[in-house]
Design a protein around this motif. Sequence first.
Motif, PDB file in Angstrom:
ATOM      1  N   HIS A 143      -6.309  -4.956  -5.053  1.00 40.45           N
ATOM      2  CA  HIS A 143      -5.023  -4.802  -4.381  1.00 40.45           C
ATOM      3  C   HIS A 143      -4.967  -5.645  -3.104  1.00 40.45           C
ATOM      4  CE1 HIS A 143      -4.431  -1.549  -7.225  1.00 40.45           C
ATOM      5  NE2 HIS A 143      -3.162  -1.510  -6.842  1.00 40.45           N
ATOM      6  N   TYR A 180       3.742  -3.375   1.212  1.00 41.49           N
ATOM      7  CA  TYR A 180       2.585  -3.388   0.317  1.00 41.49           C
ATOM      8  C   TYR A 180       1.292  -3.443   1.127  1.00 41.49           C
ATOM      9  CZ  TYR A 180      -0.656  -4.826  -3.329  1.00 41.49           C
ATOM     10  OH  TYR A 180      -1.717  -4.885  -4.185  1.00 41.49           O
ATOM     11  N   GLU A 184       1.722   3.189  -7.462  1.00 41.77           N
ATOM     12  CA  GLU A 184       0.376   2.888  -6.969  1.00 41.77           C
ATOM     13  C   GLU A 184      -0.244   4.107  -6.283  1.00 41.77           C
ATOM     14  OE1 GLU A 184      -1.428  -0.358  -7.238  1.00 41.77           O
ATOM     15  OE2 GLU A 184      -0.021   0.033  -8.866  1.00 41.77           O
ATOM     16  N   VAL A 237      -1.821  -0.746   1.290  1.00 45.33           N
ATOM     17  CA  VAL A 237      -3.214  -1.079   0.987  1.00 45.33           C
ATOM     18  C   VAL A 237      -4.122  -0.645   2.143  1.00 45.33           C
ATOM     19  CG1 VAL A 237      -4.781  -3.049   0.675  1.00 45.33           C
ATOM     20  CG2 VAL A 237      -2.671  -2.920  -0.642  1.00 45.33           C
ATOM     21  N   HIS A 295      -9.345  -1.237  -5.052  1.00 43.45           N
ATOM     22  CA  HIS A 295      -8.751  -1.529  -3.754  1.00 43.45           C
ATOM     23  C   HIS A 295      -8.892  -3.021  -3.434  1.00 43.45           C
ATOM     24  CE1 HIS A 295      -8.545  -1.962   0.623  1.00 43.45           C
ATOM     25  NE2 HIS A 295      -7.528  -1.128   0.472  1.00 43.45           N
TER      26      HIS A 295
END
Length: 193
Positions: A140, A174, A30, A178, A137
């Motif tokens: 995500h 995660y 990512e 982000v 984004h």
Amino acid sequence: MTAAGVRSRDLAQPRLPLVSVGMVLFLGSELLFFGALFAAYFVLRAAAPRWPPPGVELGLLEPAAFTAILVASSGTMQLAVARVERGDVAGMVRWVWVTVALGVVFLAGQALGYARATFDIASGPYGSAFYAMTGFHALHVLAGLLLMLVVLGRAAAGAYRGGEAAGVEAVAYYWHFVDVVWIGLFSTIYLVR
């Protein structure tokens, strides 16, 4: 080496849970994806006579407020991890719900920004870059919210009793990723003009 020797060595060096290792590897991919988006943005910016182009109006106050909300959600997610590590599943669930709420507020703020924008994705290179970066984004963020709902479902099924925290930690990795990506996007789009 005997089986007893292998067992004693395994006890001396705890292994990382595979879900954590997998998440770190996934986040590496990512990072490359978002790195390509940033590279495209800066290439387009370098080639443009004026950046952002005329007609693009970006306010700073609302995006900054929603950025603060997203950054705060990283703190609440980390509080959820701390709770589950102590065996406090109910506390973890509360903090995950707070994180979900903050993430939803962030997405609502991004949708509000899109609705108020003076340009769209077809407005040229700037519009394409802006919506590609912020849109991916947002996807995500949505994926992170869905992962948190999985954590909440697993908690309801009794998955985290006894201090098992690897799944919650992986989701936290995660979510922190982000958030860090958004700080880079916010800085690039709204601060560095």
